[in-house]
Scaffold this active site. Structure first.
Site, PDB file in Angstrom:
ATOM      1  CD  GLU A 177      19.819  35.662  25.477  1.00  7.55           C
ATOM      2  OE1 GLU A 177      20.990  36.006  25.726  1.00  7.55           O
ATOM      3  OE2 GLU A 177      18.848  36.424  25.553  1.00  7.55           O
ATOM      4  NE  ARG A 178      15.277  33.810  25.577  1.00  6.31           N
ATOM      5  CZ  ARG A 178      14.816  33.660  26.814  1.00  6.31           C
ATOM      6  NH1 ARG A 178      14.403  32.492  27.240  1.00  6.31           N
ATOM      7  NH2 ARG A 178      14.774  34.677  27.639  1.00  6.31           N
ATOM      8  CE  LYS A 297      19.333  43.335  24.366  1.00  4.18           C
ATOM      9  NZ  LYS A 297      18.935  41.995  24.824  1.00  4.18           N
ATOM     10  CD  GLU A 301      15.638  42.411  26.779  1.00  7.53           C
ATOM     11  OE1 GLU A 301      16.588  41.763  26.331  1.00  7.53           O
ATOM     12  OE2 GLU A 301      14.452  42.077  26.676  1.00  7.53           O
ATOM     13  NE  ARG A 334      18.361  42.744  18.354  1.00  5.06           N
ATOM     14  CZ  ARG A 334      17.822  42.194  19.425  1.00  5.06           C
ATOM     15  NH1 ARG A 334      18.128  42.624  20.629  1.00  5.06           N
ATOM     16  NH2 ARG A 334      16.947  41.226  19.310  1.00  5.06           N
ATOM     17  NE  ARG A 351       9.106  45.001  25.655  1.00  5.15           N
ATOM     18  CZ  ARG A 351       9.448  43.757  25.958  1.00  5.15           C
ATOM     19  NH1 ARG A 351       9.137  43.258  27.140  1.00  5.15           N
ATOM     20  NH2 ARG A 351      10.086  43.014  25.090  1.00  5.15           N
ATOM     21  CE  LYS A 375      13.700  41.712  19.605  1.00  2.00           C
ATOM     22  NZ  LYS A 375      13.572  40.914  20.837  1.00  2.00           N
ATOM     23  CG  ASP A 380      10.744  39.834  22.692  1.00  2.00           C
ATOM     24  OD1 ASP A 380      11.371  39.717  21.624  1.00  2.00           O
ATOM     25  OD2 ASP A 380      11.190  39.441  23.785  1.00  2.00           O
ATOM     26  CD  GLU A 402      16.102  41.035  15.905  1.00  2.00           C
ATOM     27  OE1 GLU A 402      16.788  42.084  15.832  1.00  2.00           O
ATOM     28  OE2 GLU A 402      15.989  40.378  16.957  1.00  2.00           O
ATOM     29  CD  GLU A 408      12.830  34.737  23.001  1.00  2.00           C
ATOM     30  OE1 GLU A 408      13.347  35.256  21.998  1.00  2.00           O
ATOM     31  OE2 GLU A 408      12.811  35.289  24.118  1.00  2.00           O
TER      32      GLU A 408
END
Ligand SMILES: *[C@@H]1O[C@H](CO)[C@@H](O)[C@H](O)[C@H]1NC(C)=O
Ligand SMILES: *[C@@H]1O[C@H](CO)[C@@H](O)[C@H](O)[C@H]1NC(C)=O
Ligand SMILES: *[C@@H]1O[C@H](CO)[C@@H](O)[C@H](O)[C@H]1NC(C)=O
Ligand SMILES: *[C@@H]1O[C@H](CO)[C@@H](O)[C@H](O)[C@H]1NC(C)=O
Ligand SMILES: *[C@@H]1O[C@H](CO)[C@@H](O)[C@H](O)[C@H]1NC(C)=O
Ligand SMILES: *[C@@H]1O[C@H](CO)[C@@H](O)[C@H](O)[C@H]1NC(C)=O
Ligand SMILES: *[C@@H]1O[C@H](CO)[C@@H](O)[C@H](O)[C@H]1NC(C)=O
Ligand SMILES: *[C@@H]1O[C@H](CO)[C@@H](O)[C@H](O)[C@H]1NC(C)=O
Ligand SMILES: *[C@@H]1O[C@H](CO)[C@@H](O)[C@H](O)[C@H]1NC(C)=O
Ligand SMILES: *[C@@H]1O[C@H](CO)[C@@H](O)[C@H](O)[C@H]1NC(C)=O
Ligand SMILES: *[C@@H]1O[C@H](CO)[C@@H](O)[C@H](O)[C@H]1NC(C)=O
Ligand SMILES: *[C@@H]1O[C@H](CO)[C@@H](O)[C@H](O)[C@H]1NC(C)=O
Length: 842
Positions: A177-178, A297, A301, A334, A351, A375, A380, A402, A408
């Site tokens: 992923e990414r 996580k 999501e 996370r 958010r 993060k 993000d 993070e 990304e």
């Protein structure tokens, strides 16, 4: 004959191994003035003979490195249980060293993973506080030799923080992923890979930048990682990495007790669930005795988590902490927990508030071996964000930052973006907790709030590509990530230049040019993507690669810009907005609450303003958008020009690879510039004072050409196509060739001819450009084979690209013709042709 031999030797020495990027910064290339180093001892003594010991590895590495750098073959003695009289490079742990050689003065200054390096005595001493530290010291010594730094000195070097990990977002099926560098080195077809050669090589690279842990699988985890076969496989991965002092960890799927274990529940407070995790953890440690821990996580999501059972996030984290505690493992939990169905019509929904909202009442409720992984910004990994307010909210909880090495939102390694300056802005940001100095770097080290644990997690996502990250130049980011986890006070430029010397050698022009390109790259990318703190403006619903500002708004993801016809920006003030500014400590909150004291580069992050709002620079917001996008796209052309000037100074293989990327970036930066400026010009109705936006006097739009076998096509989003009707052309069928012709009305002269077209996944169309039936060039829509970015199936800002043919003599009145042969779903789409006089790009 002499000359021939000499030439042969130089060529031989210079290009002994293929420069395919595989050896990264550990090339151990010969240094030009090796003879200046007079004090090289005659042997290497490594104080451990066990092959899995990092000390043993250090001995082998020193032998290999010195042979490459200085051309001397030294013997490695790994049984050095007694003193020798010959001069030696001695590498080992402090304990072993003192047992054999007696005390050394600096022993007391060594911290966990730290080392002492001395090049000024009779022997070269490399003494680690532990085995891993000794290996770090060996790599440090080799890095110095590799940069022809032959100074004689002695020093202790200790880490800034204990946790220096990388995260790989690898899926069990082998995809990442990414990830933009091919499939996984860790997994294939649902299982741990059989061949661990690249895993060991990756561990070696990471050890050289002092990383000590790797989470090998995606945070969006799969419970079948915990099958018996895969647990055995994890044992093999750990075995491959252990000689480099790298410990393995894994990401867990919260619902595994149900999905894999067959329990009716995965409630963290249910004893059977607890027992299930304890059992699986035992089993993991049986195969990976030094497993570093878990990454989780949860409730993010769509992932399951403790909230599924109305338990707190701390209940969830502590369940894993209990299972790991007796084994010395750590839970990285996370903080990226948010609701992705928030209502865009609600002015105060945000958010960016989620992390603090979810975690503030849990401070102090986490077990001691839990670290909350935050993060760097509240949303993000955007091109610019303020530091996350959670860093100063958690005082009784260990935290880690993070970061993303994988780009990304920042060009997928097909745009050059040197990230150390971005990371340093965050790490050096003072959160002013309790009005005391509270830099982010000192919070995550554990220092500021006196926490036992802390550090960094970098999402890296290397793949099987020989270059590791799919790009030679992107490797400066991995190198810098490691260096900053160890010592965040290092300068971005200093780290970069060490990397350049080790990667490309000693040519001063090469050093200066790559330095200049890299340091300009983040500001340029910010300029031509999203500036003033508005976020990256990429397509957040699809690839996260090309431009699509409209995708940010009016959906539940909360990555909003709130752009309308008159105004733009998130109102995050306490007085009238989402109250996000109020999540910071009072001194910072006040700064961001007030539009006068908010820096321009974060204006639209914290404030909703009219397009005609005047910035501190004196420009309006909208004019700044236009100017910055033109400046950034222009800087991207300069990156290409600068790289081109290095022809002959860098091996052909890497020169051509990077040239291809920089050419692509120069073209795609124009796609970005035109998309974003068109979008906001259209939305606001305010023209560019400089008359550039939508005014392209060098272009012939494909839809205005005479078409045969081609038809016009309305592109969506509209701004991904040039011209008043925002159209492109596609072949009428997907089997027959189309042609588009036009008469050239530009004055006769020398031109660079650029063709903007769309390169989709699912076909490799072929094209030919000709002038008066003379072929100028041919190309194929095959970027999916040559570039690593996430591809697109559509004509859009991701697939839009350009090819340029330079120095073509064109007479006024000539006929320009494009022939396109479709392939599969790729209907040879073309947007426009640009006739660019020398020095002009558009
Ligand atoms: C040698 O290395 C092995 C493997 O890392 C380790 O278990 C052992 O303690 C080391 N021996 C000494 C004397 O440091
Ligand atoms: C120690 O190492 C040296 C060099 O590797 C070797 O010649 C010697 O036989 C070894 N001695 C013992 C006792 O293993
Ligand atoms: C394992 O992978 C390495 C590196 O990709 C390769 O050179 C080697 O041939 C592979 N070994 C086997 C047995 O496939
Ligand atoms: C884990 O559970 C299995 C059966 O489900 C059992 O056979 C095994 O002994 C347990 N292992 C531990 C370490 O408790
Ligand atoms: C969750 O917990 C809250 C507060 O303890 C309680 O009011 C609510 O009813 C619970 N919901 C469920 C579904 O158990
Ligand atoms: C809007 O969002 C805020 C913050 O999440 C929330 O407190 C409020 O209830 C929401 N308002 C409505 C009408 O949903
Ligand atoms: C205050 O918030 C409202 C939405 O609730 C918004 O329409 C208005 O523009 C904001 N006022 C200022 C001065 O920012
Ligand atoms: C970015 O844009 C600003 C504003 O136009 C300009 O001052 C700056 O030089 C630009 N920098 C780069 C690298 O594009
Ligand atoms: C379009 O650009 C040309 C120069 O490139 C300029 O002369 C002309 O004034 C511009 N048109 C508008 C409407 O700004
Ligand atoms: C080019 O110009 C010629 C003569 O002026 C004209 O006959 C022809 O149709 C034009 N071709 C195109 C493609 O516009
Ligand atoms: C590595 O990636 C580059 C750029 O993405 C690509 O051109 C090349 O074909 C890839 N090579 C391998 C061996 O995967
Ligand atoms: C050609 O286009 C048709 C209709 O758009 C499509 O159904 C077909 O799959 C395409 N053929 C190929 C080889 O992609």
């Amino acid at each position: 004959m002499m000359d021939f031999l000499l030439l042969f030797c130089i060529v031989f020495v210079k290009f002994v191994a293929a420069e395919d990027g595989h050896r990264a910064w550990l090339r151990y290339a010969p240094v030009p003035d090796a003879s200046r180093y007079r004090y090289l001892p005659s042997s290497i003594i490594a104080l451990n003979s066990t092959k899995s010991s990092p000390v043993y590895t250090a001995g082998q590495e020193l032998q290999q490195g010195i042979k490459g750098i200085l051309g001397k073959q030294l013997l490695v003695n790994t049984n050095g249980t007694r003193k020798t009289d010959t001069l030696a490079i001695i590498v080992g742990t402090a304990d072993t060293y003192t047992k054999i050689y007696g005390d050394f003065d600096e022993a007391g200054d060594l911290e966990e993973d730290g080392f002492y390096l001395s090049t000024e005595g009779r022997n070269v001493l490399i003494i680690g506080s532990n085995e891993r530290g000794a290996l770090y010291g060996a790599f440090e010594y080799l890095s110095r030799l590799g940069q022809a730094n032959f100074e004689e000195d002695s020093y202790v070097d200790n880490p800034h923080a204990p946790i220096r990990w990388v995260n790989q977002w690898d899926n069990l099926d082998g995809s990442i992923e990414r990830g933009y560098a091919g499939p996984s080195i860790f997994f294939r077809n649902g299982f741990v890979a059989d061949n661990v050669t690249r895993v060991a090589e990756y561990a070696r690279l990471l050890a050289s930048i002092r990383i000590n842990g790797v989470i090998v699988n995606n945070v969006n985890a799969n419970s079948s990682l915990l099958s018996t076969r895969n647990i055995e496989g994890l044992g093999r991965l750990a075995d491959a990495m252990r000689p480099y002092g790298i410990q393995l960890g894994i990401s867990l799927l919260f619902s595994s007790p149900r999905d894999l274990g067959g329990l009716p529940t995965f409630d963290p407070l249910e004893p059977t669930v607890d027992a299930w995790w304890a059992n699986i953890t035992e089993k993991l440690y049986a195969h990976v005795p030094d497993m570093v821990g878990y990454l989780v996580k949860a409730n993010s999501e769509g992932q399951p988590g403790p909230l599924t059972y109305n338990r707190t996030l701390a209940d969830g984290a502590n369940m894993f902490a209990r299972a790991l505690e007796s084994h010395g493992g750590v839970v990285m939990f996370r903080a990226f927990v948010y609701d992705n169905h928030i209502n865009p019509a609600n002015w105060t929904a945000d958010r960016a508030n989620a992390a603090v909202d979810f975690f503030k009442d849990l401070d102090g409720k986490f077990d001691e071996n839990v670290v909350v992984q935050i993060k760097y910004g509240p949303i993000d990994f955007q091109v610019r964000e303020p530091a996350s307010p959670l860093f100063s909210t958690l005082r009784n909880t260990s935290t880690a930052i993070e970061l993303q090495v994988t780009q990304e939102y920042l060009g997928h390694q097909d745009h050059l973006v040197y990230l150390a300056p971005l990371w340093k802005e965050i790490l050096d940001f003072d959160m002013k907790a309790d009005n005391r100095p509270s830099k982010v770097k000192d919070i995550i080290s554990g220092g500021r709030f006196r926490r036992p644990l802390g550090g960094s997690a970098g999402v890296v996502n290397v793949g099987t590509n020989t270059t590791w990250l799919g790009s030679h130049l992107a490797m400066s980011n991995l190198y810098a990530y490691g260096k900053l986890t160890w010592d965040p006070s290092l300068s971005s430029e200093g780290i970069l230049q060490d990397w350049i010397r080790l990667t490309f050698g000693f040519d001063k022009t090469v050093l200066d040019t790559i330095t200049s390109m890299s340091l300009a790259s983040w500001p340029a990318y910010e300029n031509y993507t999203g500036n003033l703190g508005v976020q990256t403006l990429t397509d957040i619903l699809y690839t996260h690669f090309g431009p699509n500002p409209a995708s940010q708004d009016n959906n539940g993801w909360g990555q909003w810009t709130r752009a309308d016809h008159t105004s733009i920006g998130m109102d995050r003030t306490v007085k009238n907005g989402t109250r996000n500014a109020g999540q910071y400590s009072p001194a910072i909150a006040q700064q961001f609450e007030n539009i006068e004291t908010t820096p321009d580069n974060l204006l639209l992050w914290f404030h909703h303003v009219s397009y005609t709002h005047i910035l501190k620079s004196g420009k309006t917001v909208i004019q700044h958008f236009y100017d910055a996008h033109y400046a950034g796209a222009s800087a991207a052309q300069s990156l290409l020009t600068q790289w081109s000037s290095l022809r002959g100074k860098i091996d052909t293989e890497r020169f051509e690879d990077v040239l291809f990327k920089q050419t692509y970036q120069a073209g795609h930066a124009l796609v970005w510039r035109d998309s974003i400026t068109q979008f906001y010009c259209n939305l606001s109705g305010i023209p560019d004072e400089a008359g550039r936006v939508g005014n392209h006097t060098h272009r012939i739009e494909a839809e205005d050409m005479t078409l045969s076998g081609y038809k016009t096509y309305a592109v969506s989003p509209f701004h991904a196509a040039s011209g008043p009707t925002h159209s492109a052309i596609v072949t009428s069928t997907n089997t027959t060739t189309g042609t588009a012709t036009a008469n050239v009305t530009f004055v006769s002269g020398l031109y660079d001819i650029a063709v903007n077209y769309y390169d989709l996944i699912g076909g490799r169309a072929s094209y030919e450009l000709s002038i008066n039936n003379r072929t100028i060039g041919t190309w194929k829509g095959d970027l999916e084979d040559k570039l690593g970015h996430a591809p697109s199936r559509f004509l859009d800002g991701h697939s839009a690209t350009r090819v340029t043919f330079r120095n073509v003599t064109v007479a006024k009145g000539s006929t320009v013709r494009i022939m396109g042969r479709p392939d599969g779903v790729e209907a040879a789409p073309v947007d426009y042709v640009s006739f660019l006089p020398v020095g002009v790009w558009d």
